[in-house]
Motif scaffolding. Structure first.
Motif, PDB file in Angstrom:
ATOM      1  N   ILE A  61       0.834  -1.203   0.000  1.00 14.93           N
ATOM      2  CA  ILE A  61       0.000   0.000   0.000  1.00 14.93           C
ATOM      3  C   ILE A  61       0.872   1.259   0.000  1.00 14.93           C
ATOM      4  O   ILE A  61       0.656   2.177  -0.802  1.00 14.93           O
ATOM      5  CB  ILE A  61      -0.934   0.013   1.225  1.00 14.93           C
ATOM      6  N   GLU A  65       1.214   4.033  -2.882  1.00 16.54           N
ATOM      7  CA  GLU A  65       0.970   5.440  -2.562  1.00 16.54           C
ATOM      8  C   GLU A  65       2.113   6.314  -3.082  1.00 16.54           C
ATOM      9  O   GLU A  65       1.876   7.371  -3.684  1.00 16.54           O
ATOM     10  CB  GLU A  65       0.826   5.602  -1.056  1.00 16.54           C
ATOM     11  N   SER A 128      -8.824   6.431   0.155  1.00 14.22           N
ATOM     12  CA  SER A 128      -7.667   6.746   0.990  1.00 14.22           C
ATOM     13  C   SER A 128      -7.183   8.128   0.573  1.00 14.22           C
ATOM     14  O   SER A 128      -7.667   8.695  -0.420  1.00 14.22           O
ATOM     15  CB  SER A 128      -6.549   5.713   0.821  1.00 14.22           C
ATOM     16  N   ASP A 149      -4.978   8.816   6.139  1.00 14.06           N
ATOM     17  CA  ASP A 149      -5.800   7.619   5.977  1.00 14.06           C
ATOM     18  C   ASP A 149      -6.480   7.374   7.314  1.00 14.06           C
ATOM     19  O   ASP A 149      -5.811   7.289   8.351  1.00 14.06           O
ATOM     20  CB  ASP A 149      -4.940   6.394   5.622  1.00 14.06           C
ATOM     21  N   TRP A 153      -8.018   2.020   7.283  1.00 16.55           N
ATOM     22  CA  TRP A 153      -8.033   2.184   5.832  1.00 16.55           C
ATOM     23  C   TRP A 153      -6.654   2.585   5.327  1.00 16.55           C
ATOM     24  O   TRP A 153      -5.805   3.068   6.083  1.00 16.55           O
ATOM     25  CB  TRP A 153      -9.045   3.258   5.422  1.00 16.55           C
ATOM     26  N   GLY A 154      -6.452   2.421   4.027  1.00 20.09           N
ATOM     27  CA  GLY A 154      -5.213   2.852   3.396  1.00 20.09           C
ATOM     28  C   GLY A 154      -3.992   2.261   4.070  1.00 20.09           C
ATOM     29  O   GLY A 154      -3.941   1.084   4.418  1.00 20.09           O
ATOM     30  N   TYR A 296      -3.058   1.578  -6.780  1.00 21.96           N
ATOM     31  CA  TYR A 296      -3.235   2.076  -5.417  1.00 21.96           C
ATOM     32  C   TYR A 296      -4.571   1.611  -4.835  1.00 21.96           C
ATOM     33  O   TYR A 296      -4.639   1.115  -3.704  1.00 21.96           O
ATOM     34  CB  TYR A 296      -3.160   3.597  -5.446  1.00 21.96           C
ATOM     35  N   THR A 300      -5.310  -0.928  -1.472  1.00 28.88           N
ATOM     36  CA  THR A 300      -6.042  -0.432  -0.307  1.00 28.88           C
ATOM     37  C   THR A 300      -7.327  -1.214  -0.081  1.00 28.88           C
ATOM     38  O   THR A 300      -7.773  -1.367   1.063  1.00 28.88           O
ATOM     39  CB  THR A 300      -6.374   1.069  -0.441  1.00 28.88           C
TER      40      THR A 300
END
Length: 410
Positions: A61, A65, A128, A149, A153-154, A296, A300
């Motif tokens: 993740i 990002e 996110s 985030d 999450w994220g 991405y 996520t």
């Protein structure tokens, strides 16, 4: 015709069998990179087939990002902000998690001019902070931009989600954000929330108005309840076999993310099709943006289920709030601006109704050529709306009292 808020969820009934594939634990952990190594070593030994089926992790993740934010020209700092194991005085950790390890909120902070107003950005459900990638450069010219985030999450920690009520679920997000604020030593900031993030931002501002200078709600969820809406279509739809199945799935907390996990190695292709279709309108994504955003989004969504499981506790079937913000409008203490895309399926009339009871300044702005993700569909229009909303925080030469003519003031 199925209403817009159920179209995505409706597709679940056609592929329910795929959910069986995702019943095993996912290949993710909400830990720091150092502790993840040990965790992954143990998990590989126990679940080698699952690791091949769902190829993701927290490290994936963060890497995705960084690739997505490589498009952004403004320098930024990424950090994992320690929010502890739970809110002070709470008898439960984040929340009822079996682990007493500290939790972290993934945070990106962009370079800004000295004395710029602070803008904190909260993403929506299933998203996110990287979803704002088209906005960071423009916003960093006027604000000190900080995007997070949310917990679960994220790239943030993903504790076991075992909340069992609307009140406890709201506390999960509000209290974790407050602990993040304390850790960052922030106050007097502009708080922006999109969709479900708008719901969280509004609830936070109701509980901690002393820290928020201005509230910006972008296509916010949660202003009306099923009772407020008195929706005949929902009653009729529930009476059909499809409606009964979908209502059962909703109450069983069957989330779209479970489908992504269920498709395993085919998950990235499913997400690619969604990204291409959803963000083709307005100022559509170019090939590089689409590829990076797809990568991405996949990582996520496919990671361990955590914050996503809030859905049934916050909303009833049909995405109506169980504790609607409209009922709290008279308690509002922070000046507020609502921003909606012209094609947003979130109804701006909920904000109109709330404004009648508010005792603070309130504006409603609609942006053309934009849907629910107006900041992606029409970033220029979104930036203009946001700059206008926050005009009192800028020097006189950067502010304007009138709404730009290509926007609509409601």
């Amino acid at each position: 015709m199925t209403p817009p808020r159920l179209r995505c969820f409706s597709s679940l009934s056609r592929i329910m069998a795929e959910e069986l594939r995702s019943s095993a634990p996912t290949a993710s952990c909400g830990k720091t990179s150092a502790s993840c190594t040990s965790y992954w070593a143990k998990t590989r030994a126990l679940w080698p087939s699952v690791l091949r089926w769902i190829p993701t992790s927290t490290d994936h993740i963060i890497a995705a990002e960084k690739r997505l934010l490589s498009i952004v020209k403004t320098p930024y700092v990424q950090e994992l902000v320690n929010i502890g194991e739970g809110p002070p005085g709470s008898k439960v950790r984040w929340f009822r998690s079996a682990s007493n390890e500290p939790r972290f909120i993934n945070t990106v902070t962009f370079d800004s001019k000295q004395d710029s107003p602070v803008l904190v950005m909260i993403h929506g459900y299933g998203a996110s902070q990287g979803f704002f990638f088209r906005n960071f450069d423009a916003l960093a010219n006027r604000f000190k931009v900080i995007a997070i985030d949310q917990l679960g999450w994220g790239g943030s920690s993903r504790p076991d989600f075992t909340c069992r009520s609307t009140e406890e679920t709201e506390a999960w997000f509000i209290d974790s954000f407050e602990e993040w604020r304390k850790a960052k030593n922030l106050t007097n900031f502009i708080l922006l929330g999109h969709s479900f993030g708008g719901y969280v931002a509004a609830k936070y501002a109701l509980k901690h108005p002393e820290h928020v200078q201005h509230l910006v709600l972008v296509g916010p969820a949660g202003f009306s309840s099923e009772q407020d809406h008195k929706s005949e279509w929902l009653t009729r739809f529930r009476a059909t076999w499809k409606g009964a199945v979908l209502n059962h799935l909703w109450e069983s907390n069957f989330t779209p993310q479970k489908l992504v996990r269920g498709f395993g190695p085919w998950g990235p292709d499913i997400v690619r099709r969604y990204t291409s279709a959803r963000f083709a309108s307005g100022e559509g994504l170019n090939e590089d943006e689409s590829k990076l955003l797809t990568d991405y989004i996949y990582h996520t969504l496919a990671a361990k289920a955590s914050g996503e499981l809030c859905l049934k506790y916050i909303f009833s079937f049909g995405a109506f709030a169980r504790m609607p913000l409209l009922q709290s409008a008279s308690e509002w203490k922070v000046p507020t601006t609502f921003i909606y895309g012209f094609s947003d399926w979130m109804d701006y009339r909920g904000a109109q109704e709330a404004r009648k009871s508010m005792k603070v300044p309130c504006e409603i702005i609609r942006v053309p050529q934009g849907g629910h993700f107006v900041f992606i569909d029409n970033p220029g229009g979104f930036h203009s709306a946001l700059f206008h909303a926050c005009r009192r925080f800028f020097p006189p030469d950067h502010s304007t009292e009138s709404v730009p003519e290509f926007l609509a003031s409601v």
